[in-house]
Design an enzyme around this catalytic site. Structure first.
Site, PDB file in Angstrom:
ATOM      1  N   ASP A 214       0.828  -1.193   0.000  1.00 46.60           N
ATOM      2  CA  ASP A 214       0.000   0.000   0.000  1.00 46.60           C
ATOM      3  C   ASP A 214       0.871   1.255   0.000  1.00 46.60           C
ATOM      4  OD1 ASP A 214      -2.728   1.183   0.412  1.00 46.60           O
ATOM      5  OD2 ASP A 214      -1.796   1.915   2.254  1.00 46.60           O
ATOM      6  N   GLU A 274      14.736 -14.516  -0.101  1.00 46.19           N
ATOM      7  CA  GLU A 274      15.070 -15.601   0.827  1.00 46.19           C
ATOM      8  C   GLU A 274      14.100 -16.771   0.680  1.00 46.19           C
ATOM      9  OE1 GLU A 274      14.949 -13.952   4.722  1.00 46.19           O
ATOM     10  OE2 GLU A 274      16.484 -12.408   4.319  1.00 46.19           O
TER      11      GLU A 274
END
Length: 555
Positions: A214, A274
């Protein structure tokens, strides 16, 4: 490494790290999707129960708007706990069940992260405002008043008025780009960045496939707190804020879109890397240079996978020229980047109403617009109910929930009209959304008539057209991953080619309520079927009906 060697080194069952490129993402506004417990408000179990609808539609992923604990002053975009579920929506166990069911159906799950600000009820802010010397004193944007007691500068809030609110405990102002109950986090503080990255890992470990970020360009502010300059009236644009809001009177150079954001987005991307096959899309709220910022944030492969700006969420009616100009502008601003297009979302008037006020055949118009959206270069977001051809609901003032609409009524009626509950069953109480006598927002009669049950299986319906075209898009990779080049035509015709590998697909649209004739471009073309549009042609002459479309493959 040669292509053959690279293929040999990649297991056939390895996750597709490129799944997001050209993906169709279905946005769910959880308050309004499906209520499972009869309280009149949608929830996570309700979403899980309705996932088969999204799978049958053919979407690749869902984006779920915030469901975190919140005072709900801005209906979840004011977060008071980033790593839990608001009891209104269920529990973490319910979320785990949602993830499991979505993955069983082959649907990726993206969630909405609100990292530019929190709720004023978040423990971080409660501690920060308690004194000027506590461990989190610098976790938010605080500043002394000017000598005359006025705010530190001229920055404005998107929700109206100053972007600064006086706090009597610290005897300072704090910054809020949105509601006064949504204080801005200070991402200049490395500890704040670390905390935000830790909560990102929390949800990744829980199994999410990505994020919608957002207000991604609001993360940083100018440390010197310099005033924004005035914006020339000719450059004012009402897509970031409504025209009645003086927010549009400034050029927002210092309160957002700061260069420091680039390094943070690189840190964020490193966390995503990751984990396997994660993607993120950022919302860029900037009317003056939105596509330029999209280009900055998606270049280099080390920041955002994709972003979206407000070009196709603006009030200006969509025309062939606007489609072409927007794609060209994006290509110039972001030659390495990728964009995610949307015509509607939870913050703007539904596009069938926004652009089609004078249109008599709203369903035909909706079908044509869906084909344009789903054949653009880029990924796509579909907002819940869009696939039903829903129009903007007219909400009475007494029923308003959105503080934005209450603030600017009646010139701007807020965002409630696009947030009404999803109609599932034309014959059921509350359109099958809830068993409650009253839902959090009322369901218009015209929406109930367009419910999923009334359209499912009807080949002439907007819903079945969306399903057809999504299937057509998947069988023609050029439409999802290819390049785009526009052909010279005269309005109301829009024509472009999508190229991917050795395949070229011609896409032609009549963006008017009257039939229009045109001719095939030079070359040999195979007329394609399965997209849901019937277009008469003879030889090389095409007769495009009102709101019609035509597709062909170069052979």
């Amino acid at each position: 490494m040669s292509i053959s060697a690279e293929a040999a080194a990649t297991p056939s069952n390895a996750p597709d790290r490129d799944w997001w490129r050209g993906a169709v993402i279905y946005q769910i506004y959880p308050r309004s999707f499906q209520d499972s417990n009869g309280d009149g408000i949608g929830d996570l179990k309700g979403i899980t129960a309705r996932l088969p609808h999204i799978a049958a539609l053919g979407a690749d992923a869902v984006w779920i708007s915030p469901f975190f604990p919140s005072p709900m002053k801005d209906f979840g975009y004011d977060v008071s706990n980033y790593i839990d579920v608001d009891p209104m929506f269920g529990t973490l166990s319910d979320f785990d069940g949602l993830i499991a069911e979505a993955h069983r159906l082959g649907i990726k799950v993206m969630i909405d992260l609100v990292m530019s600000h929190s709720s004023d009820q978040h423990p971080w802010f409660i501690e920060s405002r308690s004194s000027r010397f506590n461990p989190k004193a610098d976790w938010y944007v605080w500043s002394d008043a000017k000598p005359d007691g006025s705010p530190p500068n001229n920055w404005l809030s998107i929700f109206g008025g100053s972007a600064w609110h006086w706090d009597p405990t610290r005897m300072q102002y704090y910054m809020h780009n949105f509601l006064t109950s949504q204080p801005d986090l200070n991402l200049h503080n490395a500890e704040v960045q670390d905390a935000l990255l830790d909560l990102t890992r929390f949800w990744l470990k829980r199994g999410v496939d990505g994020f919608r970020l957002d207000t991604i360009n609001f993360y940083f502010h100018d440390k010197e707190l310099r005033d924004n300059p005035a914006l020339d009236p000719s450059r004012r644009n009402a897509s970031t804020a409504p025209a009645v809001n003086p927010y549009n009177f400034q050029e927002h150079l210092y309160d957002k879109s700061r260069p420091e954001n680039i390094d943070f987005l690189k840190r964020f991307r490193a966390v995503l890397n990751e984990f396997p096959a994660i993607a993120a899309v950022g919302e860029v709220g900037d009317s003056q240079r939105g596509l330029e910022i999209v280009g900055e944030y998606t270049s280099g492969g080390d920041k955002m996978h994709m972003c979206y700006a407000f070009e196709f969420l603006a009030p200006d009616v969509l025309t062939p020229a606007r489609v072409e100009e927007t794609q060209h502008a994006f290509a110039a601003a972001a030659p390495e980047g990728w964009v995610c297009w949307a015509f509607s979302n939870h913050d703007v008037v539904r596009h069938v109403s926004r652009w089609g006020q004078e249109v008599l055949d709203r369903d035909g118009y909706a079908k044509m617009l869906s084909a344009i959206l789903l054949s653009q270069r880029g990924s796509v977001c579909i907002y819940q109910g869009e696939e039903l051809g829903l129009t903007e609901a007219d909400i009475a003032y007494a029923d308003l929930q959105d503080p934005y609409g209450i603030q600017f009524w009646p010139e701007f009626k807020g965002r409630d009209g696009c947030r009404t509950p999803m109609p599932w069953d034309a014959q059921a109480l509350q359109a099958g959304f809830s068993t409650a006598e009253r839902t959090w927002l009322p369901i218009p009669v015209e929406h109930q008539l367009k419910a999923v049950s009334a359209q499912y299986g009807d080949p002439a319906s907007v819903l079945e057209q969306y399903r057809r075209f999504l299937a057509f898009r998947k069988t023609n990779p050029a439409l999802s991953k290819g390049e785009i080049s526009f052909l010279a035509t005269e309005e109301p015709l829009l024509a472009y080619e999508r190229q991917y590998g050795n395949e070229t697909i011609l896409c032609m649209f009549n963006m008017s309520p009257n039939s229009s004739s045109t001719a095939l471009p030079d070359g040999n073309w195979e007329v394609l079927e399965g997209h849901g549009f019937e277009t008469p042609f003879e030889g090389r002459q095409i007769e495009l009906p009102a709101w019609g479309a035509f597709f062909a493959r170069h052979v």
